[in-house]
Design a protein around this motif. Structure first.
Motif, short mmCIF file in Angstrom:
data_model
loop_
_atom_site.label_atom_id
_atom_site.label_comp_id
_atom_site.label_asym_id
_atom_site.label_seq_id
_atom_site.Cartn_x
_atom_site.Cartn_y
_atom_site.Cartn_z
N ARG A 1 14.13 17.06 -13.51
CA ARG A 1 13.10 16.57 -12.58
C ARG A 1 12.33 15.41 -13.19
N LEU A 2 11.96 15.55 -14.47
CA LEU A 2 11.24 14.48 -15.16
C LEU A 2 12.08 13.21 -15.25
N ASP A 3 13.37 13.37 -15.52
CA ASP A 3 14.26 12.21 -15.58
C ASP A 3 14.32 11.51 -14.22
N PHE A 4 14.50 12.29 -13.17
CA PHE A 4 14.57 11.73 -11.82
C PHE A 4 13.26 11.03 -11.45
N GLN B 1 0.83 -1.21 0.00
CA GLN B 1 0.00 0.00 0.00
C GLN B 1 0.87 1.26 0.00
N THR B 2 1.92 1.25 0.81
CA THR B 2 2.83 2.39 0.88
C THR B 2 3.52 2.62 -0.47
N ALA B 3 3.97 1.54 -1.10
CA ALA B 3 4.65 1.65 -2.40
C ALA B 3 3.71 2.16 -3.48
N ILE B 4 2.48 1.69 -3.47
CA ILE B 4 1.49 2.14 -4.46
C ILE B 4 1.20 3.63 -4.28
N GLU B 5 1.06 4.06 -3.03
CA GLU B 5 0.83 5.49 -2.76
C GLU B 5 2.02 6.32 -3.24
N ALA B 6 3.23 5.82 -3.03
CA ALA B 6 4.43 6.54 -3.49
C ALA B 6 4.43 6.65 -5.01
N ARG B 7 4.06 5.56 -5.69
CA ARG B 7 4.02 5.59 -7.16
C ARG B 7 2.97 6.60 -7.63
N GLN B 8 1.83 6.66 -6.97
CA GLN B 8 0.78 7.60 -7.36
C GLN B 8 1.26 9.05 -7.19
N ARG B 9 1.98 9.32 -6.09
CA ARG B 9 2.51 10.67 -5.89
C ARG B 9 3.51 11.02 -7.00
N LEU B 10 4.37 10.06 -7.33
CA LEU B 10 5.36 10.29 -8.39
C LEU B 10 4.69 10.53 -9.74
N GLU B 11 3.65 9.76 -10.03
CA GLU B 11 2.93 9.95 -11.29
C GLU B 11 2.26 11.32 -11.35
N SER B 12 1.77 11.77 -10.21
CA SER B 12 1.16 13.10 -10.13
C SER B 12 2.22 14.18 -10.39
N ASN C 1 4.93 18.15 -14.01
CA ASN C 1 6.14 18.60 -14.68
C ASN C 1 6.02 18.52 -16.20
N LYS C 2 5.29 17.53 -16.70
CA LYS C 2 5.05 17.45 -18.15
C LYS C 2 4.20 18.63 -18.61
N ALA C 3 3.24 19.04 -17.77
CA ALA C 3 2.41 20.20 -18.10
C ALA C 3 3.27 21.46 -18.16
N VAL C 4 4.20 21.60 -17.21
CA VAL C 4 5.10 22.75 -17.21
C VAL C 4 5.99 22.72 -18.45
N GLY D 1 11.02 9.77 -13.44
CA GLY D 1 10.89 8.55 -14.25
C GLY D 1 11.68 7.39 -13.65
N LYS D 2 12.91 7.68 -13.20
CA LYS D 2 13.73 6.64 -12.57
C LYS D 2 13.11 6.17 -11.26
N GLU D 3 12.56 7.10 -10.49
CA GLU D 3 11.91 6.73 -9.23
C GLU D 3 10.67 5.88 -9.46
N ILE D 4 9.92 6.20 -10.50
CA ILE D 4 8.73 5.39 -10.83
C ILE D 4 9.16 3.97 -11.18
N THR D 5 10.20 3.84 -11.99
CA THR D 5 10.71 2.52 -12.36
C THR D 5 11.17 1.75 -11.12
N ARG D 6 11.90 2.42 -10.24
CA ARG D 6 12.37 1.78 -9.01
C ARG D 6 11.20 1.36 -8.13
N THR D 7 10.21 2.20 -8.03
CA THR D 7 9.03 1.91 -7.21
C THR D 7 8.24 0.76 -7.79
N GLU D 8 8.10 0.71 -9.11
CA GLU D 8 7.37 -0.40 -9.73
C GLU D 8 8.10 -1.72 -9.52
#
Length: 124
Positions: free
Chosen positions: A78-81, A23-34, A39-42, A83-90
């Motif tokens: 920031r986007l690169d970082f 549950q904690t990991a899924i929440e972290a992934r959701q925060r990263l995706e947000s 950042n993609k919008a910016v 992306g790497k965190e999302i991969t690590r979290t997954e």
């Protein structure tokens, strides 16, 4: 029989810990995706700006003027970082799911053994 009960309790607690970690990991992934979406919008907004446009960055209560190329590289970094965190979290989520599944199978097997043992005692 008491030893099996303790083992069953331990497996149940381990399985619950896996579920909490998942549950904690899924929440972290959701925060990263947000954060990634923001950042993609910016980044998209930056592409629509003229080269001589003024860009300001909020630092605490102050707006600081920032060079467009510097702002672009900051967002790209920031986007690169992220992306790497999302991969690590997954990867972590998959590891937790695999560990959880192993413990679940172990738990089911122990429950079946205990039921068979109980049935054997009843029939005796």
């Amino acid at each position: 029989m008491e030893q099996d009960q303790k083992k069953l309790q331990g497996l149940s607690e381990t399985l619950q810990k896996f579920q909490d970690d998942l549950q904690t990991a899924i929440e972290a992934r959701q925060r990263l995706e947000s954060q990634q979406a923001e950042n993609k919008a910016v980044q998209k907004e930056f592409k629509g700006l003229a080269e001589d446009s003024d860009i300001y960055r909020l630092v605490g209560p102050v707006l600081l003027k920032q060079d467009k190329s510097e702002a672009n590289s900051t967002v790209d970094g920031r986007l690169d970082f992220i992306g790497k965190e999302i991969t690590r979290t997954e990867t972590r989520i998959k590891e937790i799911q695999q560990g959880s599944e192993k413990k679940r199978v172990e738990l089911i097997q122990l429950q079946q053994q205990m039921q068979m043992a109980a049935q054997g005692q009843v029939q005796s």
